[in-house]
Scaffold this active site. Structure first.
Site, short mmCIF file in Angstrom:
data_model
loop_
_atom_site.label_atom_id
_atom_site.label_comp_id
_atom_site.label_asym_id
_atom_site.label_seq_id
_atom_site.Cartn_x
_atom_site.Cartn_y
_atom_site.Cartn_z
N GLU A 117 33.74 29.79 56.25
CA GLU A 117 32.40 29.88 56.84
C GLU A 117 32.47 30.50 58.24
O GLU A 117 31.60 31.29 58.63
CB GLU A 117 31.77 28.48 56.88
CG GLU A 117 31.43 27.99 55.47
CD GLU A 117 30.97 26.55 55.44
OE1 GLU A 117 31.72 25.68 55.93
OE2 GLU A 117 29.89 26.27 54.90
N GLU A 137 34.81 22.62 48.91
CA GLU A 137 34.11 21.36 49.24
C GLU A 137 33.78 20.50 48.03
O GLU A 137 33.81 19.28 48.09
CB GLU A 137 32.82 21.66 50.03
CG GLU A 137 33.04 22.03 51.48
CD GLU A 137 33.32 23.51 51.70
OE1 GLU A 137 33.56 24.24 50.71
OE2 GLU A 137 33.31 23.94 52.87
N1 COA Z 1 41.23 18.55 57.70
C1 COA Z 1 42.13 17.72 58.27
N2 COA Z 1 43.44 17.87 58.12
C2 COA Z 1 43.89 18.89 57.36
C3 COA Z 1 43.01 19.79 56.74
C4 COA Z 1 41.62 19.59 56.93
N3 COA Z 1 40.72 20.39 56.40
N4 COA Z 1 43.75 20.69 56.04
C5 COA Z 1 45.03 20.36 56.24
N5 COA Z 1 45.13 19.28 57.03
C6 COA Z 1 46.34 18.61 57.51
C7 COA Z 1 46.99 17.78 56.42
O1 COA Z 1 46.36 16.53 56.31
C8 COA Z 1 48.39 17.69 56.95
O2 COA Z 1 48.42 16.76 58.00
P1 COA Z 1 49.62 15.63 58.07
O3 COA Z 1 50.87 16.45 58.18
O4 COA Z 1 49.28 14.86 59.30
O5 COA Z 1 49.53 14.86 56.80
C9 COA Z 1 48.62 19.07 57.58
O6 COA Z 1 47.31 19.58 57.84
C10 COA Z 1 49.33 20.04 56.67
O7 COA Z 1 48.60 20.13 55.46
P2 COA Z 1 49.27 19.93 54.00
O8 COA Z 1 48.19 19.52 53.06
O9 COA Z 1 50.46 19.01 54.11
O10 COA Z 1 49.78 21.41 53.70
P3 COA Z 1 50.02 22.06 52.28
O11 COA Z 1 50.75 23.31 52.52
O12 COA Z 1 50.59 21.07 51.34
O13 COA Z 1 48.54 22.43 51.73
C11 COA Z 1 46.28 23.23 51.93
C12 COA Z 1 47.74 23.36 52.40
C13 COA Z 1 45.43 24.15 52.79
C14 COA Z 1 46.18 23.66 50.46
C15 COA Z 1 45.82 21.75 52.05
O14 COA Z 1 46.13 21.30 53.38
C16 COA Z 1 44.37 21.51 51.82
O15 COA Z 1 43.92 21.51 50.68
N6 COA Z 1 43.58 21.27 52.90
C17 COA Z 1 42.20 20.93 52.79
C18 COA Z 1 41.34 22.14 52.48
C19 COA Z 1 39.89 21.74 52.33
O16 COA Z 1 39.51 21.00 51.44
N7 COA Z 1 39.04 22.26 53.21
C20 COA Z 1 37.63 22.00 53.19
C21 COA Z 1 37.32 20.83 54.03
S1 COA Z 1 35.59 20.45 53.99
#
Ligand code: COA
Length: 262
Positions: A117, A137
């Site tokens: 966004e 989302e």
């Molecule tokens: N909000 C808060 N924290 C987030 C985040 C978000 N949108 N996206 C990633 N993080 C944090 C994780 O919780 C993790 O924190 P921690 O180490 O304290 O547990 C850190 O960032 C690393 O993320 P991680 O998930 O371990 O990395 P990954 O390589 O396994 O996966 C993604 C990467 C992007 C696929 C995954 O982090 C993800 O799906 N994030 C959320 C995406 C999302 O739904 N966004 C829309 C939100 S409305």
């Protein structure tokens, strides 16, 4: 000039302000504090004549912005959810779209949820060829709340927007480029250089004309306005400016224009 606040780093390089969202441990997720810092920085830069273009990017190699900070979404009431969304629109997403100077998103990695966004609110998007984009989302039982349902359809059409938003699937950089969601793809290490190349072309042009061009393009996407009427009006008004007089004279006199932004 390098300025650091809690969650963002700003560097002004030859009239180009590079704003780096700096929460790499959280994949640069947009929390409330970051939204405030971004807003304050953009408000300040709008009045600075030595800032002509803004580039927004993410810290590290992995993420541009991986979404809104999910930890701040737990347990929100209906009113709090509405407030979060409208505050974001006002302070960042609509604010960026209507900014008077071009803002380029340098998408260096995951651009998910609020990250996509944010990129879509920017005027120009350049993407690393290994990055990914999506609006996941619905996987959280939510919908995009920072303009995603509107801007995605504007950029890629209704059909692809329905597919991306209802499936929550991410797309790769090649599809993002093919679908018109980003202007350019680059190697990761050439991403900022490409953004600088575009910025350096803009800097040579009239700041006032660039500002009015942004306003007029946006008018066509505002249901309350008639974009053609706004264009006619603004085209007329621009003849009263120094820059229009200077630009036309310079061309006829076969010299480089000296624009003043007024
Ligand atoms: N909000 C808060 N924290 C987030 C985040 C978000 N949108 N996206 C990633 N993080 C944090 C994780 O919780 C993790 O924190 P921690 O180490 O304290 O547990 C850190 O960032 C690393 O993320 P991680 O998930 O371990 O990395 P990954 O390589 O396994 O996966 C993604 C990467 C992007 C696929 C995954 O982090 C993800 O799906 N994030 C959320 C995406 C999302 O739904 N966004 C829309 C939100 S409305």
């Amino acid at each position: 000039m390098l300025v650091k606040s809690e969650n963002i780093i700003c560097e002004l390089i030859n009239q180009i302000l590079v704003i780096t969202i700096n929460r790499p441990d959280k994949l640069n997720a947009l929390n409330k504090q970051t939204i405030e810092e971004l807003h304050e920085t953009l408000v300040g830069a709008e009045n600075q004549n030595d800032v002509r273009v803004v580039i927004i990017t993410g810290s590290g190699q992995k993420a541009f912005v991986a979404g809104a900070d999910i930890s701040e979404l737990a347990g929100l009431s209906v009113e709090e959810g509405k407030q979060l969304s409208s505050n974001g629109h006002f302070k960042i997403f609509n604010f960026i779209e209507n900014y008077s100077k071009p803002i380029i998103a340098a998408i260096n990695g995951f651009s998910l949820g609020a990250g996509l966004e944010l990129a879509m609110a920017c005027h120009i998007r350049v993407m690393s060829d290994t990055a990914k984009m999506g609006l996941p989302e619905v996987s959280l039982g939510l919908i995009p709340g920072y303009g995603g349902t509107q801007r995605l359809a504007q950029l890629v059409g209704k059909g692809k927007a329905f597919e991306m938003i209802t499936s929550g699937d991410s797309i790769n950089a090649q599809d993002a480029y093919k679908w018109g969601l980003v202007n350019h793809l680059t190697l990761q290490e050439e991403l900022l250089a490409k953004c600088f190349e575009i910025s350096n072309k803009i800097i040579l042009k009239s700041p006032h004309a660039v500002k009015i061009a942004i306003k007029t393009i946006n008018a066509g996407y505002n249901n309350k306005l008639n974009g053609f009427e706004v264009e006619i009006e603004e085209f007329g008004k621009i003849f009263s400016t120094h820059d229009a007089k200077e630009g036309v004279s310079a061309f006829l006199e076969k010299r480089k224009p000296d624009f003043k932004g007024e």
